[in-house]
Design an enzyme around this catalytic site. Structure first.
Site, PDB file in Angstrom:
ATOM      1  CG  ASP A 165      18.958  44.504  15.940  1.00  0.00           C
ATOM      2  OD1 ASP A 165      19.729  45.445  15.656  1.00  0.00           O
ATOM      3  OD2 ASP A 165      17.787  44.666  16.325  1.00  0.00           O
ATOM      4  CG  HIS A 189      28.434  48.338  13.260  1.00  0.00           C
ATOM      5  ND1 HIS A 189      27.213  47.750  13.464  1.00  0.00           N
ATOM      6  CD2 HIS A 189      28.189  49.667  13.120  1.00  0.00           C
ATOM      7  CE1 HIS A 189      26.260  48.685  13.427  1.00  0.00           C
ATOM      8  NE2 HIS A 189      26.836  49.853  13.238  1.00  0.00           N
ATOM      9  CG  LEU A 218      27.677  27.259   5.751  1.00  0.00           C
ATOM     10  CD1 LEU A 218      26.346  26.756   6.319  1.00  0.00           C
ATOM     11  CD2 LEU A 218      28.460  27.950   6.873  1.00  0.00           C
TER      12      LEU A 218
HETATM   13  C1  IPE Z   1      17.836  44.884  10.857  1.00  0.00           C
HETATM   14  O1  IPE Z   1      18.207  45.558  12.008  1.00  0.00           O
HETATM   15  C2  IPE Z   1      18.898  45.012   9.792  1.00  0.00           C
HETATM   16  C3  IPE Z   1      20.146  44.286  10.038  1.00  0.00           C
HETATM   17  C4  IPE Z   1      20.404  43.516  11.052  1.00  0.00           C
HETATM   18  C5  IPE Z   1      21.152  44.447   9.028  1.00  0.00           C
HETATM   19  P1  IPE Z   1      17.798  47.075  12.279  1.00  0.00           P
HETATM   20  O2  IPE Z   1      18.440  47.451  13.557  1.00  0.00           O
HETATM   21  O3  IPE Z   1      18.107  47.910  11.091  1.00  0.00           O
HETATM   22  O4  IPE Z   1      16.223  46.985  12.436  1.00  0.00           O
HETATM   23  P2  IPE Z   1      15.207  47.968  13.160  1.00  0.00           P
HETATM   24  O5  IPE Z   1      15.457  49.350  12.618  1.00  0.00           O
HETATM   25  O6  IPE Z   1      15.478  47.898  14.620  1.00  0.00           O
HETATM   26  O7  IPE Z   1      13.847  47.439  12.833  1.00  0.00           O
HETATM   27  C1  IPE Z   2      22.840  45.591  13.802  1.00  0.00           C
HETATM   28  O1  IPE Z   2      23.065  46.322  14.947  1.00  0.00           O
HETATM   29  C2  IPE Z   2      23.764  45.952  12.671  1.00  0.00           C
HETATM   30  C3  IPE Z   2      23.125  46.622  11.549  1.00  0.00           C
HETATM   31  C4  IPE Z   2      21.868  46.917  11.452  1.00  0.00           C
HETATM   32  C5  IPE Z   2      23.985  46.987  10.445  1.00  0.00           C
HETATM   33  P1  IPE Z   2      22.451  47.764  15.140  1.00  0.00           P
HETATM   34  O2  IPE Z   2      23.406  48.769  14.594  1.00  0.00           O
HETATM   35  O3  IPE Z   2      21.076  47.846  14.585  1.00  0.00           O
HETATM   36  O4  IPE Z   2      22.403  47.876  16.718  1.00  0.00           O
HETATM   37  P2  IPE Z   2      21.242  48.486  17.613  1.00  0.00           P
HETATM   38  O5  IPE Z   2      19.973  47.806  17.216  1.00  0.00           O
HETATM   39  O6  IPE Z   2      21.209  49.951  17.325  1.00  0.00           O
HETATM   40  O7  IPE Z   2      21.646  48.163  19.006  1.00  0.00           O
HETATM   41 MG    MG Z   3      19.266  47.431  15.346  1.00  0.00          MG
END
Ligand code: IPE
Ligand code: IPE
Ligand code: MG
Length: 246
Positions: A27, A44, A139
């Protein structure tokens, strides 16, 4: 819940207490990009280095299963351009990286729903990567894609019902048998980056007794040292599984 602190090295870890299965909620990509004045999608893209380094770190210390949350069943709510980017990104990531992962002895598997929303081309790349690496033993890298912990449990229940299994035969063992990867052990350690303290529908069944480590690092900045810090923290935990200390 303790946050991860100082930098750790592989040699700081106790080799007899390496978690067999580590799972990560990757995240913070969007915030990483925003803080640089970049579009979220650049975050990303930058996360790819972190994935590669986390895999190498896991290999180095002997983690046997690494599960990465790449796209949740709720991430479809995001703007269509970001969703499209993530679909293409995951497809091209597999194309770019599968050979080197194969050479490193990594078995690539997927967890999640293969519903109509997932473009066929990604499914094809997933199947090719899984096929190419299916005999690898060092792994198991599980990419949780279009994955939701609730959806997984619902899918298990649906299969149990479809198989006509009588209610009195349904127990925890039976539910587990119908999860996406019943042969994978539960994660010993779940790491979430970016300073958020929640599961966001990740591995709900499997994480009942996982140790949770929350790191403030945004995913694109995550490197194997952060994995080692989290493992070092894990090694200080006392796991009880509901029992009392003998
Ligand atoms: C969880 O992160 C999903 C992934 C890392 C793929 P999100 O960014 O979607 O989660 P929330 O919305 O902050 O809970
Ligand atoms: C995690 O990073 C990637 C996915 C959920 C696909 P985010 O896109 O949720 O990044 P933040 O949380 O908005 O910073
Ligand atoms: Mg996120």
């Amino acid at each position: 819940m303790k946050r991860v602190g100082s930098v750790a090295q592989a040699s700081d870890l106790r080799p007899d207490r390496i978690p067999a299965h580590v799972a990560c909620v990757m995240d913070g990509n969007g915030r990483w990009a925003r803080s640089r004045g970049l579009p979220r999608t650049e975050g990303h893209a930058a996360g790819e280095e972190a994935i590669v380094d986390a895999v190498d770190g896991a290999l180095e210390v002997g983690v046997r299963w690494l599960t990465l949350f790449a796209f949740s069943t709720e991430n479809w709510k995001r703007p269509v351009g970001e969703v499209r980017y993530l679909m293409h990104f995951n497809e091209s990531l597999l194309e770019r990286r599968r050979d080197e992962l194969h050479d490193k002895g990594v078995k690539i598997v997927f967890a999640g729903r293969r519903d109509w929303r997932v473009p066929r081309r990604i499914i094809e790349r997933m199947d090719e990567s899984a096929e190419l690496t299916r005999h690898n033993k060092r792994l198991v890298l599980t990419m949780a894609f279009n994955y939701g912990g609730r959806a997984e449990i619902v899918d298990a229940v649906r299969t149990i019902v479809a198989e006509g299994i009588p209610a009195e035969k349904v127990d925890e063992k039976m539910v587990r048998k119908h999860l996406y990867h019943p042969d994978h052990p539960d994660p010993d350690l779940v790491i979430r980056t970016s300073g958020e303290f929640r599961m966001s529908n990740f591995l709900l069944w499997q994480s009942s007794y996982s140790e949770l480590v929350f790191s403030p690092v945004l995913w694109p900045d995550f490197r194997r040292e952060h994995l080692y810090e989290a493992i070092a923290e894990y090694q200080h935990r006392e796991r009880r599984f509901g029992d009392v200390r003998q």
